[in-house]
Enzyme design. Sequence first.
Site, PDB file in Angstrom:
ATOM      1  N   GLY A   7       1.047  -1.074   0.142  1.00 10.41           N
ATOM      2  CA  GLY A   7       0.048  -0.150   0.000  1.00 10.41           C
ATOM      3  C   GLY A   7       0.800   1.340  -0.083  1.00 10.41           C
ATOM      4  N   ARG A  41      10.453 -23.888   3.003  1.00  9.13           N
ATOM      5  CA  ARG A  41       9.962 -24.029   4.485  1.00  9.13           C
ATOM      6  C   ARG A  41       8.856 -25.055   4.661  1.00  9.13           C
ATOM      7  NH1 ARG A  41       9.023 -17.528   4.430  1.00  9.13           N
ATOM      8  NH2 ARG A  41      11.340 -16.917   4.708  1.00  9.13           N
TER       9      ARG A  41
HETATM   10  C1  LIG Z   1       8.390 -11.817  11.043  1.00  6.32           C
HETATM   11  C2  LIG Z   1       8.370 -11.807   9.710  1.00  6.32           C
HETATM   12  C3  LIG Z   1       9.400 -11.847   8.874  1.00  6.32           C
HETATM   13  C4  LIG Z   1       9.198 -11.700   7.527  1.00  6.32           C
HETATM   14  N1  LIG Z   1      10.427 -11.796   6.821  1.00  6.32           N
HETATM   15  C5  LIG Z   1      10.378 -11.522   5.332  1.00  6.32           C
HETATM   16  C6  LIG Z   1      11.504 -11.526   4.583  1.00  6.32           C
HETATM   17  O1  LIG Z   1      12.633 -11.701   5.010  1.00  6.32           O
HETATM   18  N2  LIG Z   1      11.453 -11.258   3.319  1.00  6.32           N
HETATM   19  C7  LIG Z   1      10.015 -11.345   2.720  1.00  6.32           C
HETATM   20  O2  LIG Z   1       9.919 -11.259   1.513  1.00  6.32           O
HETATM   21  N3  LIG Z   1       9.008 -11.484   3.492  1.00  6.32           N
HETATM   22  C8  LIG Z   1       9.179 -11.548   4.713  1.00  6.32           C
HETATM   23  N4  LIG Z   1       7.853 -11.748   5.579  1.00  6.32           N
HETATM   24  C9  LIG Z   1       6.640 -11.601   4.804  1.00  6.32           C
HETATM   25  C10 LIG Z   1       6.237  -9.855   4.640  1.00  6.32           C
HETATM   26  O3  LIG Z   1       6.786  -9.113   5.493  1.00  6.32           O
HETATM   27  C11 LIG Z   1       4.872  -9.665   4.323  1.00  6.32           C
HETATM   28  O4  LIG Z   1       4.392 -10.810   3.442  1.00  6.32           O
HETATM   29  C12 LIG Z   1       4.674  -8.394   3.601  1.00  6.32           C
HETATM   30  O5  LIG Z   1       5.243  -7.354   4.613  1.00  6.32           O
HETATM   31  C13 LIG Z   1       2.992  -7.975   3.478  1.00  6.32           C
HETATM   32  O6  LIG Z   1       3.072  -6.605   2.945  1.00  6.32           O
HETATM   33  P1  LIG Z   1       1.389  -5.949   2.863  1.00  6.32           P
HETATM   34  O7  LIG Z   1       1.927  -4.478   2.367  1.00  6.32           O
HETATM   35  O8  LIG Z   1       0.961  -6.912   1.863  1.00  6.32           O
HETATM   36  O9  LIG Z   1       0.884  -5.853   4.126  1.00  6.32           O
HETATM   37  P2  LIG Z   1       1.221  -5.477   5.671  1.00  6.32           P
HETATM   38  O10 LIG Z   1       2.528  -5.032   5.699  1.00  6.32           O
HETATM   39  O11 LIG Z   1       0.830  -6.302   6.658  1.00  6.32           O
HETATM   40  O12 LIG Z   1       0.303  -4.103   5.759  1.00  6.32           O
HETATM   41  C14 LIG Z   1      -1.130  -4.205   5.918  1.00  6.32           C
HETATM   42  C15 LIG Z   1      -1.685  -2.790   6.085  1.00  6.32           C
HETATM   43  O13 LIG Z   1      -2.975  -2.879   6.131  1.00  6.32           O
HETATM   44  C16 LIG Z   1      -3.502  -2.094   7.011  1.00  6.32           C
HETATM   45  N5  LIG Z   1      -4.762  -2.493   7.162  1.00  6.32           N
HETATM   46  C17 LIG Z   1      -5.029  -3.913   7.286  1.00  6.32           C
HETATM   47  N6  LIG Z   1      -6.616  -4.096   7.614  1.00  6.32           N
HETATM   48  C18 LIG Z   1      -6.917  -2.794   7.454  1.00  6.32           C
HETATM   49  C19 LIG Z   1      -8.387  -2.227   7.673  1.00  6.32           C
HETATM   50  N7  LIG Z   1      -9.542  -2.979   7.668  1.00  6.32           N
HETATM   51  N8  LIG Z   1      -8.387  -0.867   7.606  1.00  6.32           N
HETATM   52  C20 LIG Z   1      -7.460  -0.183   7.480  1.00  6.32           C
HETATM   53  N9  LIG Z   1      -6.199  -0.549   7.394  1.00  6.32           N
HETATM   54  C21 LIG Z   1      -5.896  -1.701   7.265  1.00  6.32           C
HETATM   55  C22 LIG Z   1      -2.524  -2.279   8.179  1.00  6.32           C
HETATM   56  O14 LIG Z   1      -2.736  -0.941   9.045  1.00  6.32           O
HETATM   57  C23 LIG Z   1      -1.249  -2.054   7.320  1.00  6.32           C
HETATM   58  O15 LIG Z   1      -0.946  -0.498   7.167  1.00  6.32           O
HETATM   59  C24 LIG Z   1       7.854 -11.918   6.906  1.00  6.32           C
HETATM   60  C25 LIG Z   1       7.012 -11.675   7.531  1.00  6.32           C
HETATM   61  C26 LIG Z   1       7.108 -11.890   8.912  1.00  6.32           C
HETATM   62  C27 LIG Z   1       5.957 -12.018  10.102  1.00  6.32           C
END
Ligand SMILES: Cc1cc2nc3c(=O)[nH]c(=O)nc-3n(C[C@H](O)[C@H](O)[C@H](O)COP(=O)(O)OP(=O)(O)OC[C@H]3O[C@@H](n4cnc5c(N)ncnc54)[C@H](O)[C@@H]3O)c2cc1C
EC number: 1.3.5.1
Lengths: 253, 677
Positions: free
Chosen positions: B50, B342
């Site tokens: 986002g 994994r």
């Molecule tokens: C501990 C850990 C380590 C990881 N390490 C790696 C790595 O080394 N390499 C790799 O590639 N991936 C890694 N991952 C996976 C990766 O971090 C995530 O898959 C990725 O960051 C997800 O990004 P995103 O932008 O899709 O969602 P997110 O970063 O989860 O963002 C979600 C956003 O949505 C918002 N939101 C959700 N629901 C609502 C709602 N109803 N209303 C308003 N806002 C809402 C939240 O506030 C947030 O801003 C790791 C994950 C974890 C848990």
Amino acid sequence: MKKLLNFKLKIWRQENKKEKGYFKTYQVHDISPNSSFLEMLDLLNNQIICDKKESSTIAFDHDCREGICGMCSLYINGRAHGPDNLITTCQLHMRHFRDGETIYVEPWRANPFPIIKDLVVDRSSFDRIIISGGFISVNTLGKTIDGNMIPIPKDKADKAFDAATCIGCGACVAACKNRSAMLFVSAKVSQFSLLPQGKIERKKRVINMVNKMDEEGFGSCTNTKACEAECPKGISTEYIAFMNNEYIRSFTI
Amino acid sequence: MTKNSLKLNSKVPSGTINYKWENHKSTLKLVSPNNRSNIEIIVVGTGLAGGSACASLSELGYQVKAFCYQDSPRRAHSVAAQGGINASKNYKGDNDSIYQLFYDTIKGGDYRSREANVYRLAEISSNIIDQCVAQGVPFARDYAGYLETRSFGGTKVSRTFYAKGQTGQQLLLSCYSAMSRQIGKGRIKMYNRHEMLDLVIIEGVARGIIARNLISGEIERHTANAVIIASGGYGNVFFLSTNAMGSNASAIWKVHKKGGLFANPCYTQIHPTCIPVHGNYQSKLTLMSESLRNDGRIWVPKKLDDAISMRNGTKKPENISEEERDYYLERRYPSYGNLVPRDVASRAAKERCEKGFGIEENETKEGVFLDFHSAINKYGKEKANELGIINPSDLEKMNLGEEVIESKYGNLFHMYEKITNQNPYKTPMKIYPAVHYTMGGLWVDYNLMSSIPGCYVIGEANFSDHGANRLGASALMQGLADGYFILPYTIADYLSRYIRVSKKISTQHEEFDKSEKNVKDRIKKLLQNNGSMSVDYFHKRLGNIMWEHVGMSRNHVGLSEAIKSIQLLRDEFWKNVFVPGKIDNGLNAELEKAGRVADFLELGELMTMDALNRKESCGSHFREEYQTKEGEALRDDIHYKYVSVWEYKENMSISDEIMYKENLNYTFVKVQSRSYK
Ligand SMILES: Cc1cc2nc3c(=O)[nH]c(=O)nc-3n(C[C@H](O)[C@H](O)[C@H](O)COP(=O)(O)OP(=O)(O)OC[C@H]3O[C@@H](n4cnc5c(N)ncnc54)[C@H](O)[C@@H]3O)c2cc1C
Ligand code: SF4
Ligand code: FES
């Protein structure tokens, strides 16, 4: 199984920004020494729900519970993020407390961080400081040059990295008797000034960010170093010196 | 359950795979710059997906309204990613290429992802690194000043770029900085501490959302010409996971209930190296980065007696000799060893523990060792040679070796010690698999649009790129590719059609009334329910059902039972949950959680139904009935080479959902059985 612990908690309750706050006493029993401070608060909140005597649970900020999002706060027994060094509250475990101990839990107290409810404060002043210039003005669409076209000496890269690890938690402000945000601001300023990509805007950046910090009502630095002592990421006050230098430079050169 | 495949049009462009994206881009319609400032776009979620979308769209000149439930975009869950981000730059000269990255990703996903999407991802990967460097991300560098890389599971090249164990943090902060610059210009309006509670559809297209201001408790209406969902994954269905506490499924679930198709819900990745569960007070699990498997060796004792003494503490791991240890990954998978993907590593740990070899002193006796002793020895010797120390003592060697390990993984070792109170330099870490990432999500076409026109889905919230299993370091890559480089082009194609009709949408439209009423009714119902149990109580119970029956391995009986148990639990929740607080009255974390758990209780059922339908083992989905003699996953390409896509019908129950199939065609890679032997 290790011995379970009991505590008396004095927790700051405050309905909202306008209402007056007060300490309320709670007892918690059978806490595992391996549980985190926030898990103990979860348990207490569960207790409050089951008792149904209070109209709301204790509000506190948290999300990652891994020490990286910077969301949790809490002033515990007079220290930002509690006893123990280089950790956030979510990483603090109950084995650091004595059985039967009374623990005081308060929110960050600083004018630029108004209380929202109970232990939750509004740290958006930090965001406004970043908005005033905490970035490199590069467009995110379109073509940039290959990453390896900008070689960076390892020592510079490491120093920039150390500054960049700030999680924006605000413990530095909470720990400072002047409520200064210098550690937070200097970390960002240094990260970018140390990197070749960030050099072009360095003057404008430091002036804007420092001005914004003053405007938000944060105090000045008097080199007490309480910020460094309580910073969960070990950000060094050297960066404050670095920033001061950048600031002066921006007027002279 | 009826099945057909008519309804889905993936819009994958024709032509050879390496030209698809280029050709497609040249056919996409454009919006001229002077029109862009009249177009409003809502972005729900400000993680990597986002946040990068917000930055790029506002730079193009669109008006963006961004929503997140934390107090600042800088705290989104992406911040926690540790290990790194992949890109096929071949800087190390190990013969990496777009094709290699594409191939590894497809194979890693066990041939259940969409080929064209994955190829595009591999193509874009190298731009991402350049972009982030330009923004000031302090990636690791070597002494010559060039970018460093390391290896991750499931690959044989070194293509993972990293910033110590804090890669996600550094990438997210640079996204946040880029957003901040646009907020300053007034092009992004940021709604912190806001939660989206419904999608508003007018005349068949997405036109806005209903959100709750979490501080005031007010319900707000927001309109836009398009809505982008970037709300992350739903692993917290399992209660205990490596996800941030707030991570939830509400945004995607609300879209699903408004008609957005949901794809592959059963694909949940279990990460092999997490700190084991300790007690029932525990609120979440902590990941130890996969990069540790570069140097750590995984083992359990060979003898059952030793495992028992390990658990009751009468013997220490140091007392077990080399011959008495079972390095089971090296034994079973000689070619990849500790670096198998994994799902493979996780199942192998489960197998050992089920046979009684678990070493952890917890209730379930589940845990295995991750041992750095060999690596410390090896590095110590090398370092002593390098420094010219003749006949170094064991202690000297160990100290030198520990220094090397510290420079590579210091922050992770620190984190482990804080949590467990044990020093992992001196005694092996204890680890066990935990829920980590969800490959399923809302269905999207090649343009990243969901089945609802005008509603786009990016990052972990969509389904398309990872198939049945995600290789490490590819989620960050996907989030940024979607947000910075794909969506800004594809969304223009849709928006260009709206310019002529772009009269401002009114928040007074009856669809807004209807949605707002639903949201308010539900909040009222939760707050006025005359129950006695906390939200967490139900969430934990749901988690137990899911972990037991829809976790690392599944079978027909377990899944069928789980569906019934979830339905019963859901009824009980609505009868017996107690949520303190008053309507419209400020911050109420219990109410927020209640809404999310109510959604999990529905999604959990769909995940289970999907797992029951898929009568094969692939990637993270392991059906016990379908395995080889050696206990490896047995895929069924003839019957299940499809994406399962579920449709919810208004006013029906979850068990009445209809499943469609998107058949997966592979033209560029040969579908093979996945072997890491
Ligand atoms: C501990 C850990 C380590 C990881 N390490 C790696 C790595 O080394 N390499 C790799 O590639 N991936 C890694 N991952 C996976 C990766 O971090 C995530 O898959 C990725 O960051 C997800 O990004 P995103 O932008 O899709 O969602 P997110 O970063 O989860 O963002 C979600 C956003 O949505 C918002 N939101 C959700 N629901 C609502 C709602 N109803 N209303 C308003 N806002 C809402 C939240 O506030 C947030 O801003 C790791 C994950 C974890 C848990
Ligand atoms: S400098 Fe340290 S204490 Fe201050 S906000 Fe950053 S991490 Fe927190
Ligand atoms: S909850 Fe994220 S740092 Fe503590």
